[in-house]
Design an enzyme around this catalytic site. Structure first.
Site: not given
Length: 357
Positions: A93, A137
């Protein structure tokens, strides 16, 4: 013509490498806002972490100054990892976070891109928006922590901050404690934002959401406390927490390290990564001698039974996660598999035939 030769010719002809591109809208279509799915993905990644079935290098951070500038000037983080077990995927990411974006340009503070790769040939599986994944998340991590560390009869939530992260935090906690949370108290320095947030979350979660007059009011008598702000100074007092409270601090500066003497247990997601980042209150408490490092526990070890979690209803427990790449990759992989199954996203080429071999 021999079978071997036919196969060899086909291999020579078919050299295309492609991947799925998923926009933010695609991620949402593929179940990106399904908190139940997110909780399952984060539970799985915590389990794999506790079983040492992940590879997760420390995340480099681009800063324009010291750690304290992350909440003012901003930062960019790079977060790579690999998850083994039955997931077996690698990814990364890239997430810039610019606090002035909402005020200056009317855009979100955070934007993210996630790359998923096949760990066996290294080719990309997906390039996708990571902003939704990242927010979901982060909320789910608190939800899973509360599942193992909060008292099972928790009824009241106090949350500080009325931003995007606060939304997913509440989605996760109410998702874990289904039909059990009776009241949510929210406080933010922006009163109008707080009122709007309370209205929206009450409709979305079907729970009584009320405005608190102060951070202290939101925290006192709450079974679950969540601090999710951009504060650059500490304001939380450990004595405000009721006996048996669970506190998830996903921010950096909300609690002073000295206040950790009021907690019976401190839990993180990965203390090695917390130390590397050098900002979170759990790290600063160890650095300043308030806590011994061996008194800080990883949640994955608790989930896998290596360490005891809550030992009695009276314990005050702090969860102070840094945010792990394995959570992003586990959740992104879930969304990617849903998209693949439903034919969502664009099929793009990395190359039709490699220029060099």
């Amino acid at each position: 013509m021999s079978t071997v030769k036919i196969i060899d010719e086909k291999l020579q002809q078919n050299k295309r490498v492609g991947f799925i591109y998923l926009s933010q809208e695609d991620c949402i279509k593929a179940g990106g806002l399904n908190m139940e799915g997110s909780l399952e993905a984060i539970q799985k990644s915590f389990e794999l972490h506790g079983q040492n079935k992940v590879i997760q290098p420390s995340k480099p951070v681009i800063r324009w100054g010291g750690p304290e500038t992350e909440e003012t000037r901003g930062r960019i983080m790079t977060m790579p990892s690999y998850l083994g077990g039955d997931i077996d995927v690698a990814g990364m990411k890239w997430i810039p976070s610019m606090p002035e974006n909402p005020r200056k340009i009317g855009q979100p503070r955070a934007s993210a891109i996630i790359i998923l790769s096949d760990p066996h040939n290294g080719f990309p599986l997906a390039i996708m928006d990571g902003t939704i994944v990242s927010a979901m998340r982060t909320g789910a991590a608190t939800g899973i922590a509360a599942k193992y560390l909060a008292n099972p009869d928790s009824r009241t939530v106090g949350i500080i901050g009325a931003g995007v992260q606060s939304r997913t935090q509440l989605m996760a906690v109410t998702g874990v404690f289904k039909n059990q949370i009776e009241q949510i108290k929210v406080f933010d320095l922006n009163e109008e934002k707080t009122k709007q947030f309370a209205k929206e979350m009450q409709l979305e979660l079907n729970v009584n959401v009320v405005n608190a007059a102060s951070a202290e009011e939101a925290i006192r008598e709450s079974d679950i406390v969540i601090t999710a702000t951009m504060s650059t100074f500490p304001y939380v007092k450990g004595e405000w927490l009721k006996e048996g409270a669970f506190h998830s601090e996903i921010s950096f500066w909300d609690t002073d390290p000295k206040e950790l003497v009021h907690y019976d247990k401190v839990v993180v997601d990965d203390f090695e990564h917390v130390k590397h980042h050098g900002v979170d209150v759990s790290y600063r408490a160890v650095r300043d001698g308030v806590l011994a490092e061996e008194d800080v526990h990883n949640l994955g070890d608790i989930i896998n039974g290596k360490v005891t979690g809550r030992e009695c209803p009276k314990q005050k427990i702090l969860f102070n996660p840094i945010g792990m790449s394995i959570h992003d990759i586990s959740e992104a992989f879930r969304v990617y598999k849903n998209a693949e199954k439903s034919g969502i996203g664009k099929d793009l080429s990395l190359w039709e035939h490699p220029h060099w071999l």
